[in-house]
Scaffold this active site. Sequence first.
Site, PDB file in Angstrom:
ATOM      1  N   ASP A  36       6.378  11.721  15.792  1.00 23.43           N
ATOM      2  CA  ASP A  36       6.822  10.792  14.746  1.00 23.43           C
ATOM      3  C   ASP A  36       6.972   9.422  15.388  1.00 23.43           C
ATOM      4  OD1 ASP A  36       8.522  11.584  11.843  1.00 23.43           O
ATOM      5  OD2 ASP A  36       8.505   9.506  12.563  1.00 23.43           O
ATOM      6  N   TYR A 151      -1.580   5.389  -2.823  1.00 27.41           N
ATOM      7  CA  TYR A 151      -1.098   6.731  -2.455  1.00 27.41           C
ATOM      8  C   TYR A 151      -2.010   7.802  -3.055  1.00 27.41           C
ATOM      9  CZ  TYR A 151       2.304  10.537  -1.650  1.00 27.41           C
ATOM     10  OH  TYR A 151       2.933  11.697  -1.239  1.00 27.41           O
ATOM     11  N   LYS A 155      -4.317  10.396  -0.892  1.00 27.57           N
ATOM     12  CA  LYS A 155      -4.084  11.852  -1.005  1.00 27.57           C
ATOM     13  C   LYS A 155      -5.302  12.572  -1.579  1.00 27.57           C
ATOM     14  CE  LYS A 155       0.132  12.024   0.652  1.00 27.57           C
ATOM     15  NZ  LYS A 155       0.430  12.706   1.927  1.00 27.57           N
ATOM     16  N   THR A 186      13.430  14.534  -0.654  1.00 26.40           N
ATOM     17  CA  THR A 186      13.477  14.167   0.770  1.00 26.40           C
ATOM     18  C   THR A 186      13.794  12.668   0.863  1.00 26.40           C
ATOM     19  OG1 THR A 186      11.193  13.389   0.991  1.00 26.40           O
ATOM     20  CG2 THR A 186      11.561  15.774   1.213  1.00 26.40           C
TER      21      THR A 186
HETATM   22  N1  LIG Z   1       8.754  13.915  -0.981  1.00 27.89           N
HETATM   23  C1  LIG Z   1       7.816  14.098  -1.887  1.00 27.89           C
HETATM   24  O1  LIG Z   1       8.078  14.053  -3.110  1.00 27.89           O
HETATM   25  C2  LIG Z   1       6.397  14.412  -1.481  1.00 27.89           C
HETATM   26  C3  LIG Z   1       5.524  14.925  -2.441  1.00 27.89           C
HETATM   27  C4  LIG Z   1       4.219  15.214  -2.087  1.00 27.89           C
HETATM   28  C5  LIG Z   1       3.780  14.977  -0.797  1.00 27.89           C
HETATM   29  N2  LIG Z   1       4.663  14.471   0.118  1.00 27.89           N
HETATM   30  C6  LIG Z   1       4.145  14.211   1.450  1.00 27.89           C
HETATM   31  O2  LIG Z   1       4.890  14.925   2.396  1.00 27.89           O
HETATM   32  C7  LIG Z   1       4.816  14.258   3.668  1.00 27.89           C
HETATM   33  C8  LIG Z   1       6.202  14.166   4.269  1.00 27.89           C
HETATM   34  O3  LIG Z   1       7.002  13.402   3.403  1.00 27.89           O
HETATM   35  P1  LIG Z   1       8.586  13.599   3.240  1.00 27.89           P
HETATM   36  O4  LIG Z   1       8.839  13.701   1.794  1.00 27.89           O
HETATM   37  O5  LIG Z   1       9.090  14.649   4.150  1.00 27.89           O
HETATM   38  O6  LIG Z   1       9.051  12.130   3.663  1.00 27.89           O
HETATM   39  P2  LIG Z   1       9.994  11.587   4.844  1.00 27.89           P
HETATM   40  O7  LIG Z   1      10.024  10.123   4.639  1.00 27.89           O
HETATM   41  O8  LIG Z   1      11.271  12.354   4.855  1.00 27.89           O
HETATM   42  O9  LIG Z   1       9.176  11.955   6.173  1.00 27.89           O
HETATM   43  C9  LIG Z   1       8.002  11.303   6.544  1.00 27.89           C
HETATM   44  C10 LIG Z   1       7.989  11.174   8.060  1.00 27.89           C
HETATM   45  O10 LIG Z   1       6.740  10.585   8.446  1.00 27.89           O
HETATM   46  C11 LIG Z   1       7.006   9.637   9.467  1.00 27.89           C
HETATM   47  N3  LIG Z   1       5.937   8.643   9.522  1.00 27.89           N
HETATM   48  C12 LIG Z   1       5.602   7.717   8.597  1.00 27.89           C
HETATM   49  N4  LIG Z   1       4.576   6.968   9.044  1.00 27.89           N
HETATM   50  C13 LIG Z   1       4.252   7.440  10.277  1.00 27.89           C
HETATM   51  C14 LIG Z   1       3.270   7.084  11.244  1.00 27.89           C
HETATM   52  N5  LIG Z   1       2.412   6.069  11.037  1.00 27.89           N
HETATM   53  N6  LIG Z   1       3.203   7.806  12.387  1.00 27.89           N
HETATM   54  C15 LIG Z   1       4.072   8.820  12.613  1.00 27.89           C
HETATM   55  N7  LIG Z   1       5.031   9.184  11.751  1.00 27.89           N
HETATM   56  C16 LIG Z   1       5.116   8.512  10.589  1.00 27.89           C
HETATM   57  C17 LIG Z   1       8.351   9.035   9.083  1.00 27.89           C
HETATM   58  O11 LIG Z   1       8.980   8.388  10.193  1.00 27.89           O
HETATM   59  C18 LIG Z   1       9.107  10.261   8.594  1.00 27.89           C
HETATM   60  O12 LIG Z   1       9.803  10.903   9.655  1.00 27.89           O
HETATM   61  C19 LIG Z   1       4.134  12.915   3.386  1.00 27.89           C
HETATM   62  O13 LIG Z   1       2.776  12.967   3.752  1.00 27.89           O
HETATM   63  C20 LIG Z   1       4.272  12.764   1.883  1.00 27.89           C
HETATM   64  O14 LIG Z   1       3.266  11.957   1.331  1.00 27.89           O
HETATM   65  C21 LIG Z   1       5.955  14.196  -0.186  1.00 27.89           C
END
Ligand SMILES: NC(=O)c1ccc[n+]([C@@H]2O[C@H](COP(=O)([O-])OP(=O)(O)OC[C@H]3O[C@@H](n4cnc5c(N)ncnc54)[C@H](O)[C@@H]3O)[C@@H](O)[C@H]2O)c1
Length: 244
Positions: A36, A151, A155, A186
Amino acid sequence: MKLNGKVAIITGGASGIGAATAKMFSDEGAKVVVADFSEKGQEVADSLFGNAIFVKTDVSKEDDIKNLIHKTVDQFGSVDIMFANAGVGDATPAHELSMEDWQNMIDVNLTGVFLSNKHAIKQMLKQDKGGSIVNNASILGHVGQEGITSYTAAKGGVVNLTRSLGVTYAKNGIRVNAVCPGYIDTPLLDEAPDELKQQLASLHPIGRLGTAEEVAKAVLFLASDDASFITGANLLVDGGYTAQ
Ligand SMILES: NC(=O)c1ccc[n+]([C@@H]2O[C@H](COP(=O)([O-])OP(=O)(O)OC[C@H]3O[C@@H](n4cnc5c(N)ncnc54)[C@H](O)[C@@H]3O)[C@@H](O)[C@H]2O)c1
């Protein structure tokens, strides 16, 4: 212990779905590498009792991903599982979206997944014992949503990248799949006001937001040998959102 003896990298492992998956993988016997760009990844690794390390990584930079693979092999001897999960959010409509913000989204949410897959696959091919990759896409890789531009584009790219890589490396025993979560409670949703969160929750037939653990369970399934005949698939974990 579904992942006994496996070495798993989790990008974006410092928070949300990534952190929940790191814990679940560790509980299932894996050695975990939390990757991360947030230093909070160190705390997540420390909480896994010697079964994990943290490697500071920006997934959009190829040198960082090469370093991540190198450090993983150095510490634990192989790369068996890659969860390409790091991602950022943005809900800007196209006519207001700057080139800089568009590019940043593509760099992290699409190129970051490509680079994580590319270098994990290179290492897995060298090891010649297969492997399992899970990408974190989204329902928004399958359907559009008003006002969201970069986004959904990124995706959608992850969804189809997953299919092609699944097809390409099946003969090498490397399975490539994705999870496609609905809205999950989250830190990514932290900026959303409570009213918006309630509105988003109501879009899921199950009637609530998902939890990080519910997504982690699907990631564990795809990463493990339980999914041995599944590749190129995009598994919806969305409380029925896209079934309507
Ligand atoms: N939360 C939702 O509703 C949701 C829905 C569908 C998909 N997602 C996907 O799930 C994944 C995780 O999201 P989450 O909800 O746990 O969010 P989150 O913000 O809790 O976690 C995302 C993590 O990615 C890290 N990150 C961001 N850019 C980065 C980079 N360039 N290099 C390394 N690390 C990086 C951040 O520091 C963070 O720790 C993402 O790809 C998000 O698009 C989330």
